[in-house]
Scaffold this motif. Sequence first.
Motif, PDB file in Angstrom:
ATOM      1  N   LEU A  88       0.811  -1.218   0.000  1.00  0.00           N
ATOM      2  CA  LEU A  88       0.000   0.000   0.000  1.00  0.00           C
ATOM      3  C   LEU A  88       0.845   1.269   0.000  1.00  0.00           C
ATOM      4  CD1 LEU A  88      -2.766  -1.089   2.537  1.00  0.00           C
ATOM      5  CD2 LEU A  88      -2.818  -1.187   0.037  1.00  0.00           C
ATOM      6  N   GLY A  89       2.147   1.136  -0.183  1.00  0.00           N
ATOM      7  CA  GLY A  89       3.013   2.306  -0.271  1.00  0.00           C
ATOM      8  C   GLY A  89       4.056   2.347   0.826  1.00  0.00           C
ATOM      9  N   THR A  90       5.053   3.209   0.622  1.00  0.00           N
ATOM     10  CA  THR A  90       6.162   3.309   1.564  1.00  0.00           C
ATOM     11  C   THR A  90       5.732   3.881   2.912  1.00  0.00           C
ATOM     12  OG1 THR A  90       6.725   5.445   0.552  1.00  0.00           O
ATOM     13  CG2 THR A  90       7.920   3.500  -0.228  1.00  0.00           C
ATOM     14  N   GLY A  91       4.725   4.764   2.888  1.00  0.00           N
ATOM     15  CA  GLY A  91       4.221   5.313   4.148  1.00  0.00           C
ATOM     16  C   GLY A  91       3.560   4.233   4.990  1.00  0.00           C
ATOM     17  N   PRO A 192      -3.938   8.738   1.150  1.00  0.00           N
ATOM     18  CA  PRO A 192      -3.409   8.260  -0.132  1.00  0.00           C
ATOM     19  C   PRO A 192      -3.070   9.400  -1.080  1.00  0.00           C
ATOM     20  CG  PRO A 192      -5.324   6.972   0.529  1.00  0.00           C
ATOM     21  CD  PRO A 192      -5.243   8.132   1.477  1.00  0.00           C
ATOM     22  N   SER A 193      -1.992   9.214  -1.820  1.00  0.00           N
ATOM     23  CA  SER A 193      -1.571  10.189  -2.828  1.00  0.00           C
ATOM     24  C   SER A 193      -2.414  10.026  -4.085  1.00  0.00           C
ATOM     25  CB  SER A 193      -0.101   9.974  -3.165  1.00  0.00           C
ATOM     26  OG  SER A 193       0.068   8.726  -3.836  1.00  0.00           O
ATOM     27  N   SER A 194      -2.087  10.804  -5.110  1.00  0.00           N
ATOM     28  CA  SER A 194      -2.800  10.702  -6.386  1.00  0.00           C
ATOM     29  C   SER A 194      -2.598   9.341  -7.031  1.00  0.00           C
ATOM     30  CB  SER A 194      -2.330  11.810  -7.335  1.00  0.00           C
ATOM     31  OG  SER A 194      -0.929  11.720  -7.568  1.00  0.00           O
ATOM     32  N   ARG A 195      -1.552   8.616  -6.606  1.00  0.00           N
ATOM     33  CA  ARG A 195      -1.300   7.266  -7.125  1.00  0.00           C
ATOM     34  C   ARG A 195      -2.032   6.198  -6.319  1.00  0.00           C
ATOM     35  NH1 ARG A 195       4.668   5.762  -7.970  1.00  0.00           N
ATOM     36  NH2 ARG A 195       4.863   6.211  -5.745  1.00  0.00           N
ATOM     37  N   GLY A 196      -2.769   6.632  -5.292  1.00  0.00           N
ATOM     38  CA  GLY A 196      -3.525   5.696  -4.479  1.00  0.00           C
ATOM     39  C   GLY A 196      -2.707   5.001  -3.413  1.00  0.00           C
ATOM     40  N   GLU A 197      -1.490   5.497  -3.131  1.00  0.00           N
ATOM     41  CA  GLU A 197      -0.616   4.879  -2.140  1.00  0.00           C
ATOM     42  C   GLU A 197      -0.348   5.842  -0.992  1.00  0.00           C
ATOM     43  OE1 GLU A 197       2.959   3.493  -3.944  1.00  0.00           O
ATOM     44  OE2 GLU A 197       1.958   2.071  -5.263  1.00  0.00           O
ATOM     45  N   GLU A 199       2.392   7.525   0.836  1.00  0.00           N
ATOM     46  CA  GLU A 199       3.777   7.805   0.442  1.00  0.00           C
ATOM     47  C   GLU A 199       4.567   8.417   1.604  1.00  0.00           C
ATOM     48  OE1 GLU A 199       4.667   7.064  -2.641  1.00  0.00           O
ATOM     49  OE2 GLU A 199       2.990   7.429  -4.005  1.00  0.00           O
ATOM     50  N   ILE A 200       5.738   7.863   1.876  1.00  0.00           N
ATOM     51  CA  ILE A 200       6.614   8.457   2.879  1.00  0.00           C
ATOM     52  C   ILE A 200       7.047   9.859   2.466  1.00  0.00           C
ATOM     53  CG2 ILE A 200       8.678   7.385   1.863  1.00  0.00           C
ATOM     54  CD1 ILE A 200       8.045   8.232   5.587  1.00  0.00           C
ATOM     55  N   THR A 201       7.078  10.100   1.162  1.00  0.00           N
ATOM     56  CA  THR A 201       7.489  11.430   0.692  1.00  0.00           C
ATOM     57  C   THR A 201       6.507  12.511   1.124  1.00  0.00           C
ATOM     58  OG1 THR A 201       6.431  10.892  -1.430  1.00  0.00           O
ATOM     59  CG2 THR A 201       8.800  10.576  -1.276  1.00  0.00           C
TER      60      THR A 201
END
Length: 414
Positions: A88-91, A192-197, A199-201
């Motif tokens: 589900l992403g780095t975050g 969630p970001s625009s990519r649906g994940e 993100e740690i960023t």
Amino acid sequence: MPLGGARLKGVILCGGIGKRLWPLTEEFPKSLLEVCGKPILEVIGERLKRIGINEVVLVINPSKRSMFNGILEKLGFEVRYAPQELPLGTGDALKRAMKFLDGEFLLINGDIIVSEGDLSEVVKADGNCILVRELEKWENKEEFGVVSIKDCEKLEKIYEKDEGRAIDSKLINAGVYKLESNISELLNDLRPSSRGELEITSIINSLEEVKVVFSREYCIDIGRPWDLLRANEILLKEMQGEIKGEISEKAEVIGDVYLGKDSKIHGFSTIIGPAYIGDGCEIGPNALIRPYTSIGNGCKVGFSVEVKNSVVMEGSKIAHLSYIGDSIIGKSCNIGAGTITANLRHDNEQVKSLINGKLVSTGRRKFGAVIGHGSKTGIGTLIYPGRKIGCNSWTSVGEVVREDIGSNRGFKNG
């Protein structure tokens, strides 16, 4: 005191799928792919150990847990495993690790090989920091997070892959950070970001101040098959030769060569370093192993076979009169006699390869084949440059591979 200090822990994110590395990641996590005879994760661990980190949290898919057992423990790490069932992403991955963290920690993606010098600079930096590197001329900016800076050494913003194309910057996120564990509240509010994940960023962009550390040596993002070749080349340059096996008096070894225990080099074979040959291998007779070749444990390279600038993974066999150039051979493959991997275009342009259905440049003038784990080629198979064969697939006698072959394909003709 070691660079990492007594309390600095490491977090390695190993839960990603690695679609762009197909077919190599179909059966194994990308952090467990081999370079210079060892998993990427082990390479990362060796470097973390040398900069003074002794405790590591591994974020992994729990269904793959058994594959990770012992890799870092044998290096002397105290290891905690944080399960991430879905990528589900780095975050999200970092959230899974937070219960094991207090104080500062070093966060690194599990598909990144960073020089010890660059890691040391990150550890020595004050406060929160991020490692960045310059975009290589053959790389596509849209595949990376783009970084903008202010006041020379402070982060302004990380733009994720879908945002960075319009940003006038050639600096990209290297996937290595030093952070404080007090970011846990920010993680709880992450959306969630625009990519649906998750993100740690997004968390890093919200921090008041983040120092930028510039990569002065190397930082290799192993996101596509040919990145393994580049990593292998760099690691072999750093390797010191050692002979533990048996070399025929009629064979020749030139340069830095590592030959593992119980391995044999038969007569009239030539090994030109830098090259790595693991334990229990059999080479020749009359074989030629050219520079920047890595051959994993239990491999066999037969009569009059030439292997050049390639990664041959554990348990694979290459039968007589074959040529493997600038290629990656997965685990437990059987390369039939007379198999040829073409690695050069007639027009001398960079070789292209399909990644997720899109034809992309490898950035390499010479690039051969990628053959998935457990696959077999029939005798006399000819493979065009940049083509991939999926896992557990076969080619028939004399087949010409002009296009990628999917996984689990049987004989073409019955």
